[in-house]
Design a protein around this motif. Sequence first.
Motif, mmCIF file in Angstrom:
data_model
loop_
_atom_site.group_PDB
_atom_site.id
_atom_site.type_symbol
_atom_site.label_atom_id
_atom_site.label_comp_id
_atom_site.label_asym_id
_atom_site.label_seq_id
_atom_site.Cartn_x
_atom_site.Cartn_y
_atom_site.Cartn_z
ATOM 1 N N GLN A 107 -5.013 -19.114 57.777
ATOM 2 C CA GLN A 107 -3.843 -19.747 57.196
ATOM 3 C C GLN A 107 -2.659 -19.346 58.075
ATOM 4 O O GLN A 107 -2.458 -18.149 58.341
ATOM 5 C CB GLN A 107 -3.621 -19.262 55.763
ATOM 6 C CG GLN A 107 -4.742 -19.626 54.808
ATOM 7 C CD GLN A 107 -4.536 -20.962 54.134
ATOM 8 O OE1 GLN A 107 -3.578 -21.681 54.422
ATOM 9 N NE2 GLN A 107 -5.433 -21.320 53.238
ATOM 10 N N ILE A 109 1.519 -20.416 59.777
ATOM 11 C CA ILE A 109 2.814 -21.068 59.587
ATOM 12 C C ILE A 109 3.146 -21.842 60.852
ATOM 13 O O ILE A 109 3.003 -21.323 61.964
ATOM 14 C CB ILE A 109 3.909 -20.034 59.293
ATOM 15 C CG1 ILE A 109 3.636 -19.335 57.958
ATOM 16 C CG2 ILE A 109 5.295 -20.686 59.268
ATOM 17 C CD1 ILE A 109 4.513 -18.140 57.690
ATOM 18 N N MET A 120 7.475 -14.482 60.739
ATOM 19 C CA MET A 120 7.657 -14.872 59.344
ATOM 20 C C MET A 120 8.972 -14.358 58.778
ATOM 21 O O MET A 120 9.600 -15.023 57.961
ATOM 22 C CB MET A 120 6.487 -14.388 58.497
ATOM 23 C CG MET A 120 6.474 -15.006 57.099
ATOM 24 S SD MET A 120 4.909 -14.918 56.238
ATOM 25 C CE MET A 120 4.920 -13.213 55.718
ATOM 26 N N PRO A 136 -1.232 -20.587 50.521
ATOM 27 C CA PRO A 136 0.133 -20.223 50.901
ATOM 28 C C PRO A 136 1.111 -20.290 49.729
ATOM 29 O O PRO A 136 1.989 -19.439 49.600
ATOM 30 C CB PRO A 136 0.472 -21.240 51.992
ATOM 31 C CG PRO A 136 -0.839 -21.571 52.610
ATOM 32 C CD PRO A 136 -1.785 -21.608 51.445
ATOM 33 N N ALA A 175 2.993 -24.336 55.906
ATOM 34 C CA ALA A 175 1.911 -23.351 55.979
ATOM 35 C C ALA A 175 0.627 -24.020 55.510
ATOM 36 O O ALA A 175 0.633 -24.832 54.585
ATOM 37 C CB ALA A 175 2.221 -22.138 55.111
ATOM 38 N N LEU A 199 -0.908 -15.929 58.558
ATOM 39 C CA LEU A 199 -0.547 -15.573 57.198
ATOM 40 C C LEU A 199 -1.731 -14.904 56.500
ATOM 41 O O LEU A 199 -1.571 -13.942 55.739
ATOM 42 C CB LEU A 199 -0.132 -16.838 56.444
ATOM 43 C CG LEU A 199 0.304 -16.710 54.991
ATOM 44 C CD1 LEU A 199 1.553 -15.849 54.881
ATOM 45 C CD2 LEU A 199 0.564 -18.105 54.401
#
Length: 255
Positions: A107, A109, A120, A136, A175, A199
């Motif tokens: 996962q 961004i 982030m 997310p 995301a 993430l």
Amino acid sequence: MLTAGLLSGCASEAASDSTLPTITVGSDTYPPYVYMDNNGDITGLDVDIAEEAFRRMGYRAEFTTIDWEQKTELVDNGEIDCIWGCFSMDGRENDYQWAGPYLVSRQVIAVGAQSGIEQMSDLAGKTIAVQATGKPEAIFLSGGENVPAFRNVISLADRGVQYAMLDCGYVDAVAGHEEAIRQYMKDYGANFRILDEPLLTTGIGVAFSRHDTRGLAAQLTEVVAQMREDGSMEQLVGKYLEVPAHSLEVEQLEQ
């Protein structure tokens, strides 16, 4: 390793096995895992894996597009037999009976290519779009010391809208699963940049109802493990992803 010819033969055999009992698979549209081809047929990486895995179990997989926000209700009331579509297991271990993990997904961004956002923490005060009920969304809405103080988290049912909003500059970031974002960039020429730090690195699996008594989750876990061992999983993943090995590192999740 299973050769392309053998894999093709398996697909042909599955196509002719119309007498097999059907497993109804609920999914969302999520290229390259599940999507509609030019003929309007459901196809993709997860579709190919499901068809081969269930064929080995003596079933015929039939995919149907569902409202992703209703997935738990649909599998619990028996309208679908399982949920399959790049579905991350992390944090949902007790919500379903799981088969897998069968692949690894990151996962990530994504921001505009010219954005000044590099990590982030730079998203503090920014707006990010996520898919409703996705991982997310859960991470960002739950907060925590590593989650920036967003100005706004926009939850959307349609992933395509999520990406389009970033493409048009309506949000600062999105995301989601890395391969799905990369597929959108490829299909639509979107000029996104994926942040280096993921993430979440998670296993993706197939979800059955907690109340299912058929033992299908355990059987399917064994079958997908066999498919990794005999090379057919790598063969299928290689049809859709440029570096299939990254998605096959399931054992590393347990370390």
